[in-house]
Design a protein around this motif. Structure first.
Motif, PDB file in Angstrom:
ATOM      1  N   THR A  32       0.864  -1.172   0.000  1.00  0.00           N
ATOM      2  CA  THR A  32       0.000   0.000   0.000  1.00  0.00           C
ATOM      3  C   THR A  32       0.901   1.222   0.000  1.00  0.00           C
ATOM      4  O   THR A  32       1.922   1.250   0.688  1.00  0.00           O
ATOM      5  CB  THR A  32      -0.888   0.018   1.260  1.00  0.00           C
ATOM      6  OG1 THR A  32      -1.703  -1.152   1.252  1.00  0.00           O
ATOM      7  CG2 THR A  32      -1.761   1.252   1.317  1.00  0.00           C
ATOM      8  N   LEU A  47      -6.950  14.537  -3.691  1.00  0.00           N
ATOM      9  CA  LEU A  47      -7.547  13.422  -4.428  1.00  0.00           C
ATOM     10  C   LEU A  47      -6.980  13.319  -5.836  1.00  0.00           C
ATOM     11  O   LEU A  47      -6.742  12.223  -6.338  1.00  0.00           O
ATOM     12  CB  LEU A  47      -9.069  13.563  -4.466  1.00  0.00           C
ATOM     13  CG  LEU A  47      -9.765  13.373  -3.126  1.00  0.00           C
ATOM     14  CD1 LEU A  47     -11.258  13.655  -3.246  1.00  0.00           C
ATOM     15  CD2 LEU A  47      -9.529  11.981  -2.575  1.00  0.00           C
ATOM     16  N   LYS A  50      -3.571  11.848  -5.448  1.00  0.00           N
ATOM     17  CA  LYS A  50      -3.708  10.423  -5.145  1.00  0.00           C
ATOM     18  C   LYS A  50      -3.931   9.637  -6.441  1.00  0.00           C
ATOM     19  O   LYS A  50      -3.324   8.597  -6.653  1.00  0.00           O
ATOM     20  CB  LYS A  50      -4.874  10.224  -4.178  1.00  0.00           C
ATOM     21  CG  LYS A  50      -5.132   8.797  -3.789  1.00  0.00           C
ATOM     22  CD  LYS A  50      -6.279   8.708  -2.791  1.00  0.00           C
ATOM     23  CE  LYS A  50      -6.669   7.271  -2.545  1.00  0.00           C
ATOM     24  NZ  LYS A  50      -7.713   7.136  -1.531  1.00  0.00           N
ATOM     25  N   ARG A  51      -4.777  10.168  -7.319  1.00  0.00           N
ATOM     26  CA  ARG A  51      -5.040   9.528  -8.607  1.00  0.00           C
ATOM     27  C   ARG A  51      -3.778   9.512  -9.470  1.00  0.00           C
ATOM     28  O   ARG A  51      -3.465   8.516 -10.120  1.00  0.00           O
ATOM     29  CB  ARG A  51      -6.179  10.248  -9.325  1.00  0.00           C
ATOM     30  CG  ARG A  51      -6.713   9.549 -10.536  1.00  0.00           C
ATOM     31  CD  ARG A  51      -7.972  10.168 -11.145  1.00  0.00           C
ATOM     32  NE  ARG A  51      -8.464  11.422 -10.607  1.00  0.00           N
ATOM     33  CZ  ARG A  51      -9.338  11.557  -9.589  1.00  0.00           C
ATOM     34  NH1 ARG A  51      -9.797  10.489  -8.985  1.00  0.00           N
ATOM     35  NH2 ARG A  51      -9.738  12.746  -9.189  1.00  0.00           N
ATOM     36  N   ALA A  54      -1.468   6.835  -8.079  1.00  0.00           N
ATOM     37  CA  ALA A  54      -1.996   5.509  -8.430  1.00  0.00           C
ATOM     38  C   ALA A  54      -1.723   5.193  -9.901  1.00  0.00           C
ATOM     39  O   ALA A  54      -1.302   4.085 -10.236  1.00  0.00           O
ATOM     40  CB  ALA A  54      -3.493   5.441  -8.129  1.00  0.00           C
ATOM     41  N   GLY A  60      -4.098   0.378  -7.673  1.00  0.00           N
ATOM     42  CA  GLY A  60      -5.474   0.818  -7.511  1.00  0.00           C
ATOM     43  C   GLY A  60      -5.562   2.090  -6.679  1.00  0.00           C
ATOM     44  O   GLY A  60      -4.740   2.328  -5.794  1.00  0.00           O
ATOM     45  N   PHE A  61      -6.568   2.888  -6.985  1.00  0.00           N
ATOM     46  CA  PHE A  61      -6.793   4.151  -6.271  1.00  0.00           C
ATOM     47  C   PHE A  61      -6.884   3.903  -4.766  1.00  0.00           C
ATOM     48  O   PHE A  61      -6.380   4.687  -3.962  1.00  0.00           O
ATOM     49  CB  PHE A  61      -8.081   4.796  -6.802  1.00  0.00           C
ATOM     50  CG  PHE A  61      -8.386   6.140  -6.229  1.00  0.00           C
ATOM     51  CD1 PHE A  61      -7.699   7.261  -6.649  1.00  0.00           C
ATOM     52  CD2 PHE A  61      -9.374   6.282  -5.273  1.00  0.00           C
ATOM     53  CE1 PHE A  61      -7.989   8.517  -6.126  1.00  0.00           C
ATOM     54  CE2 PHE A  61      -9.674   7.519  -4.740  1.00  0.00           C
ATOM     55  CZ  PHE A  61      -8.978   8.644  -5.169  1.00  0.00           C
ATOM     56  N   ASP A  62      -7.515   2.798  -4.358  1.00  0.00           N
ATOM     57  CA  ASP A  62      -7.673   2.476  -2.934  1.00  0.00           C
ATOM     58  C   ASP A  62      -6.389   1.981  -2.289  1.00  0.00           C
ATOM     59  O   ASP A  62      -6.328   1.840  -1.065  1.00  0.00           O
ATOM     60  CB  ASP A  62      -8.774   1.432  -2.745  1.00  0.00           C
ATOM     61  CG  ASP A  62     -10.152   1.986  -3.072  1.00  0.00           C
ATOM     62  OD1 ASP A  62     -10.324   3.213  -2.989  1.00  0.00           O
ATOM     63  OD2 ASP A  62     -11.043   1.195  -3.403  1.00  0.00           O
ATOM     64  N   ASN A  63      -5.359   1.733  -3.079  1.00  0.00           N
ATOM     65  CA  ASN A  63      -4.064   1.317  -2.534  1.00  0.00           C
ATOM     66  C   ASN A  63      -3.149   2.497  -2.271  1.00  0.00           C
ATOM     67  O   ASN A  63      -1.962   2.323  -2.001  1.00  0.00           O
ATOM     68  CB  ASN A  63      -3.375   0.307  -3.451  1.00  0.00           C
ATOM     69  CG  ASN A  63      -3.886  -1.087  -3.226  1.00  0.00           C
ATOM     70  OD1 ASN A  63      -4.372  -1.403  -2.157  1.00  0.00           O
ATOM     71  ND2 ASN A  63      -3.776  -1.914  -4.232  1.00  0.00           N
ATOM     72  N   LEU A  65      -3.070   5.731   0.252  1.00  0.00           N
ATOM     73  CA  LEU A  65      -3.704   6.364   1.409  1.00  0.00           C
ATOM     74  C   LEU A  65      -3.062   7.723   1.654  1.00  0.00           C
ATOM     75  O   LEU A  65      -1.840   7.825   1.750  1.00  0.00           O
ATOM     76  CB  LEU A  65      -3.538   5.485   2.652  1.00  0.00           C
ATOM     77  CG  LEU A  65      -4.063   4.054   2.553  1.00  0.00           C
ATOM     78  CD1 LEU A  65      -3.760   3.302   3.847  1.00  0.00           C
ATOM     79  CD2 LEU A  65      -5.547   4.042   2.260  1.00  0.00           C
ATOM     80  N   ASP A  77      -7.314   5.140   8.393  1.00  0.00           N
ATOM     81  CA  ASP A  77      -7.197   4.323   7.182  1.00  0.00           C
ATOM     82  C   ASP A  77      -5.955   3.433   7.238  1.00  0.00           C
ATOM     83  O   ASP A  77      -6.001   2.266   6.857  1.00  0.00           O
ATOM     84  CB  ASP A  77      -7.145   5.204   5.930  1.00  0.00           C
ATOM     85  CG  ASP A  77      -8.452   5.945   5.688  1.00  0.00           C
ATOM     86  OD1 ASP A  77      -9.506   5.445   6.122  1.00  0.00           O
ATOM     87  OD2 ASP A  77      -8.408   7.023   5.062  1.00  0.00           O
ATOM     88  N   ARG A  81      -5.847  -0.647   7.435  1.00  0.00           N
ATOM     89  CA  ARG A  81      -5.106  -1.432   6.446  1.00  0.00           C
ATOM     90  C   ARG A  81      -4.153  -2.402   7.145  1.00  0.00           C
ATOM     91  O   ARG A  81      -4.045  -3.558   6.766  1.00  0.00           O
ATOM     92  CB  ARG A  81      -4.330  -0.496   5.511  1.00  0.00           C
ATOM     93  CG  ARG A  81      -3.633  -1.173   4.361  1.00  0.00           C
ATOM     94  CD  ARG A  81      -4.595  -1.886   3.411  1.00  0.00           C
ATOM     95  NE  ARG A  81      -5.618  -1.019   2.908  1.00  0.00           N
ATOM     96  CZ  ARG A  81      -5.629  -0.449   1.713  1.00  0.00           C
ATOM     97  NH1 ARG A  81      -4.643  -0.673   0.882  1.00  0.00           N
ATOM     98  NH2 ARG A  81      -6.625   0.318   1.357  1.00  0.00           N
TER      99      ARG A  81
END
Length: 91
Positions: A32, A47, A50-51, A54, A60-63, A65, A77, A81
């Motif tokens: 992560t 955000l 973050k994108r 990623a 992945g976007f969710d990987n 934080l 978060d 994790r």
């Protein structure tokens, strides 16, 4: 987990993260990205960054934080994790 300091642009100095990603993928090691200094950007800019991270690291976007030690954002978060990883290891 890999730490990534948020900066306005993804510099060549940060290419080491790409090399680390190749290493982790090669040896099938889950990871992560923890992006620090989240307080330096607005929520929408954070955000967007973050994108970008990623996409650049092909995760992945969710990987990714976003965290900030200044305003304590993202701490929950990261703890969730870590708890998920530890629970998965027990199985």
């Amino acid at each position: 987990m890999m730490l990534e300091m948020l900066k306005p642009t993804f510099s060549q100095e940060q290419a080491v993260y790409i090399l680390m990603r190749y290493y982790l993928y090669h040896y099938n090691i889950p990871f992560t990205i923890i992006a620090t200094k989240g307080d330096k950007l607005s929520r929408s800019a954070g955000l967007k960054r973050k994108r970008e991270i990623a996409n650049a690291l092909k995760v992945g976007f969710d990987n990714v934080l976003l965290t900030s030690s200044l305003n304590k954002s993202g701490k929950e978060d990261v703890l969730k994790r870590i708890e998920h990883i530890l629970d998965s290891a027990k199985e």
